[in-house]
Design a protein around this motif. Structure first.
Motif, PDB file in Angstrom:
ATOM      1  N   HIS A  24      41.609  16.601  56.571  1.00  0.00           N
ATOM      2  CA  HIS A  24      42.121  16.937  57.744  1.00  0.00           C
ATOM      3  C   HIS A  24      43.392  16.976  57.661  1.00  0.00           C
ATOM      4  CE1 HIS A  24      41.950  16.896  62.265  1.00  0.00           C
ATOM      5  NE2 HIS A  24      42.646  15.791  62.014  1.00  0.00           N
ATOM      6  N   HIS A  25      44.220  17.908  58.057  1.00  0.00           N
ATOM      7  CA  HIS A  25      45.476  18.202  58.148  1.00  0.00           C
ATOM      8  C   HIS A  25      45.803  18.747  59.450  1.00  0.00           C
ATOM      9  CE1 HIS A  25      46.167  17.546  53.943  1.00  0.00           C
ATOM     10  NE2 HIS A  25      44.880  18.037  53.921  1.00  0.00           N
ATOM     11  N   PRO A  26      46.048  17.870  60.654  1.00  0.00           N
ATOM     12  CA  PRO A  26      46.374  18.268  61.823  1.00  0.00           C
ATOM     13  C   PRO A  26      47.635  19.002  62.122  1.00  0.00           C
ATOM     14  CG  PRO A  26      46.251  15.969  61.673  1.00  0.00           C
ATOM     15  CD  PRO A  26      45.695  16.655  60.542  1.00  0.00           C
ATOM     16  N   GLU A  27      48.690  18.659  61.117  1.00  0.00           N
ATOM     17  CA  GLU A  27      49.992  19.077  61.298  1.00  0.00           C
ATOM     18  C   GLU A  27      50.107  20.599  60.746  1.00  0.00           C
ATOM     19  OE1 GLU A  27      49.369  17.747  56.978  1.00  0.00           O
ATOM     20  OE2 GLU A  27      48.733  16.936  58.956  1.00  0.00           O
ATOM     21  N   GLN A  28      48.883  21.318  59.998  1.00  0.00           N
ATOM     22  CA  GLN A  28      48.980  22.405  59.764  1.00  0.00           C
ATOM     23  C   GLN A  28      47.799  22.939  60.317  1.00  0.00           C
ATOM     24  OE1 GLN A  28      48.117  22.043  55.414  1.00  0.00           O
ATOM     25  NE2 GLN A  28      50.010  21.429  55.025  1.00  0.00           N
ATOM     26  N   GLY A  29      46.908  22.353  61.462  1.00  0.00           N
ATOM     27  CA  GLY A  29      46.029  22.966  62.140  1.00  0.00           C
ATOM     28  C   GLY A  29      44.701  23.319  61.492  1.00  0.00           C
ATOM     29  N   SER A  31      41.096  21.585  59.157  1.00  0.00           N
ATOM     30  CA  SER A  31      40.209  20.654  58.560  1.00  0.00           C
ATOM     31  C   SER A  31      39.214  21.361  57.536  1.00  0.00           C
ATOM     32  CB  SER A  31      39.349  19.923  59.352  1.00  0.00           C
ATOM     33  OG  SER A  31      40.464  19.303  60.328  1.00  0.00           O
ATOM     34  N   GLU A  41      42.224  24.551  64.501  1.00  0.00           N
ATOM     35  CA  GLU A  41      42.166  23.824  65.591  1.00  0.00           C
ATOM     36  C   GLU A  41      42.097  24.793  66.653  1.00  0.00           C
ATOM     37  OE1 GLU A  41      47.245  24.341  66.206  1.00  0.00           O
ATOM     38  OE2 GLU A  41      46.242  22.315  65.897  1.00  0.00           O
TER      39      GLU A  41
END
Length: 68
Positions: A24-29, A31, A41
C-alpha cells in the motif's frame, strides 16, 4: 498467486477489489492486491494481464439525480 485460506478472488472475478492488500503506497496513489491487481486511488485498476479498468468512482452527492 494467493496463498490465503479462503483464497482471494481472482483478477478476473467481479469482486477482485476485495482481495487482500500486499503493498500500500498512498503517497504514490496505488495499492497492490494479492491477486496481482494494481488498484489506484482514483479507483482505476491495472490487471495482471495488462488490461486497464477505467476509474469507477461513485458520483458525488451533488451529481446524483433522483427520480421525481
Amino acid at each position: 498467486m494467493c496463498q490465503h485460506q479462503t483464497p482471494c478472488p481472482s483478477a478476473d472475478s467481479a469482486d477482485r477489489d476485495s482481495a487482500r492488500l500486499v503493498a500500500h503506497h498512498p503517497e504514490q496513489g496505488w495499492s497492490l492486491l494479492c491477486n496481482g491487481v494494481l488498484l489506484f486511488e482514483d479507483t482505476g485498476e491495472l490487471l495482471p494481464d495488462g488490461r486497464v479498468i477505467d476509474p469507477h468512482r461513485p458520483l458525488a452527492g451533488s451529481q446524483v439525480m433522483t427520480a421525481a
